[in-house]
Scaffold this motif. Structure first.
Motif, PDB file in Angstrom:
ATOM      1  N   ARG A  81      21.968  66.974  65.910  1.00 34.70           N
ATOM      2  CA  ARG A  81      21.652  65.628  65.434  1.00 34.70           C
ATOM      3  C   ARG A  81      22.827  64.969  64.705  1.00 34.70           C
ATOM      4  NH1 ARG A  81      17.440  62.437  64.948  1.00 34.70           N
ATOM      5  NH2 ARG A  81      17.066  61.276  63.047  1.00 34.70           N
ATOM      6  N   HIS A  82      23.740  65.754  64.231  1.00 33.45           N
ATOM      7  CA  HIS A  82      24.914  65.273  63.501  1.00 33.45           C
ATOM      8  C   HIS A  82      26.014  64.759  64.446  1.00 33.45           C
ATOM      9  CE1 HIS A  82      25.675  69.453  64.618  1.00 33.45           C
ATOM     10  NE2 HIS A  82      26.953  69.093  64.690  1.00 33.45           N
ATOM     11  N   THR A  83      25.769  64.821  65.761  1.00 33.81           N
ATOM     12  CA  THR A  83      26.780  64.487  66.763  1.00 33.81           C
ATOM     13  C   THR A  83      26.477  63.146  67.415  1.00 33.81           C
ATOM     14  OG1 THR A  83      27.129  66.829  67.221  1.00 33.81           O
ATOM     15  CG2 THR A  83      27.864  65.285  68.907  1.00 33.81           C
ATOM     16  N   GLY A  84      27.532  62.364  67.614  1.00 37.00           N
ATOM     17  CA  GLY A  84      27.407  61.102  68.341  1.00 37.00           C
ATOM     18  C   GLY A  84      28.409  61.055  69.473  1.00 37.00           C
ATOM     19  N   HIS A 114      25.171  57.056  58.269  1.00 35.82           N
ATOM     20  CA  HIS A 114      24.049  57.613  59.022  1.00 35.82           C
ATOM     21  C   HIS A 114      24.189  59.125  59.236  1.00 35.82           C
ATOM     22  CE1 HIS A 114      23.386  53.359  59.638  1.00 35.82           C
ATOM     23  NE2 HIS A 114      22.148  53.675  59.947  1.00 35.82           N
ATOM     24  N   GLU A 115      25.015  59.745  58.404  1.00 34.68           N
ATOM     25  CA  GLU A 115      25.136  61.198  58.308  1.00 34.68           C
ATOM     26  C   GLU A 115      25.601  61.890  59.585  1.00 34.68           C
ATOM     27  OE1 GLU A 115      21.441  62.556  56.626  1.00 34.68           O
ATOM     28  OE2 GLU A 115      21.868  61.579  54.717  1.00 34.68           O
ATOM     29  N   PHE A 116      26.499  61.240  60.316  1.00 32.49           N
ATOM     30  CA  PHE A 116      27.133  61.911  61.442  1.00 32.49           C
ATOM     31  C   PHE A 116      28.243  62.809  60.898  1.00 32.49           C
ATOM     32  CE2 PHE A 116      25.096  58.495  63.659  1.00 32.49           C
ATOM     33  CZ  PHE A 116      24.802  59.015  64.910  1.00 32.49           C
ATOM     34  N   HIS A 117      28.467  63.906  61.573  1.00 33.85           N
ATOM     35  CA  HIS A 117      29.552  64.816  61.211  1.00 33.85           C
ATOM     36  C   HIS A 117      30.565  64.944  62.340  1.00 33.85           C
ATOM     37  CE1 HIS A 117      31.709  68.190  59.510  1.00 33.85           C
ATOM     38  NE2 HIS A 117      31.480  68.899  60.597  1.00 33.85           N
ATOM     39  N   ARG A 118      30.099  64.752  63.569  1.00 35.89           N
ATOM     40  CA  ARG A 118      30.939  64.996  64.740  1.00 35.89           C
ATOM     41  C   ARG A 118      30.824  63.818  65.700  1.00 35.89           C
ATOM     42  NH1 ARG A 118      32.914  69.528  67.668  1.00 35.89           N
ATOM     43  NH2 ARG A 118      32.761  69.194  69.903  1.00 35.89           N
ATOM     44  N   LEU A 119      31.975  63.264  66.078  1.00 33.53           N
ATOM     45  CA  LEU A 119      32.034  62.190  67.064  1.00 33.53           C
ATOM     46  C   LEU A 119      32.760  62.720  68.290  1.00 33.53           C
ATOM     47  CD1 LEU A 119      33.116  59.292  64.679  1.00 33.53           C
ATOM     48  CD2 LEU A 119      30.781  59.902  65.400  1.00 33.53           C
ATOM     49  N   GLU A 120      32.198  62.497  69.459  1.00 34.31           N
ATOM     50  CA  GLU A 120      32.757  63.013  70.702  1.00 34.31           C
ATOM     51  C   GLU A 120      32.984  61.891  71.700  1.00 34.31           C
ATOM     52  OE1 GLU A 120      29.836  65.740  72.233  1.00 34.31           O
ATOM     53  OE2 GLU A 120      30.295  67.275  70.743  1.00 34.31           O
TER      54      GLU A 120
END
Length: 166
Positions: A81-84, A114-120
């Motif tokens: 859920r932390h990934t976008g 919005h509490e993302f940690h990882r962007l791909e």
């Protein structure tokens, strides 16, 4: 030029921009003429993204015309859920003006909230301009996808997978 969040009223202009991008470059996923989405379907897609609360599309507007966009699609499963996942495109006539960097700055500020940690994202290895933009934004190459895309001319291309940790 204005960078703002998309609205359902942008459906037709967004679809027009996407179809223009399909014509202008082989670096986007869809080939010219392949995109069969209707305006009503595009409006529904935008509605779902906006209703999600964790996904978003930012557009670059020049009056009523859209000339660029960045989509951040949140992953749904709890463990990721932390990934976008990011898709970005800017019409050829508007590249090299800092719009890509501005879209990334806007998206990243929102992603932090919005509490993302990882962007791909993925990028065709031959797309040097996009690769340089992503590296400038702090993304790093995480892997190589061999022969991941077959271009309409029959040419196989590789893609980099890239990531940025927030």
């Amino acid at each position: 030029m204005e960078i703002r969040q998309i609205t359902e009223d942008d459906a037709e202009a967004f679809l027009t921009m996407q179809r223009q991008l399909d014509l202008e470059t082989d670096f986007m996923l869809m080939a010219p003429g392949e995109r069969q989405t209707t305006v009503a379907q595009q409006r529904d897609i935008i509605h779902k993204i906006l209703s999600d609360g964790r996904s978003m599309i930012w557009v670059v507007a020049e009056g009523q015309r859209l000339v660029g966009a960045l989509t951040l699609q949140a992953m749904a499963p709890l463990k990721i859920r932390h990934t976008g996942y990011i898709v970005v495109g800017i019409l050829a006539a508007h590249r090299g003006q800092g719009l890509g960097s501005a879209l990334f700055r806007t998206m990243e500020a929102w992603a932090h909230c919005h509490e993302f940690h990882r962007l791909e994202l993925t990028v065709i290895c031959e797309n040097r301009a996009a690769l340089n933009l992503y590296l400038k934004q702090g993304f790093m190459v995480e892997g190589l996808r061999h022969d991941s895309i077959l271009q309409p001319n029959g040419h196989w291309v590789h893609e980099y997978t890239m990531v940025k940790l927030l």
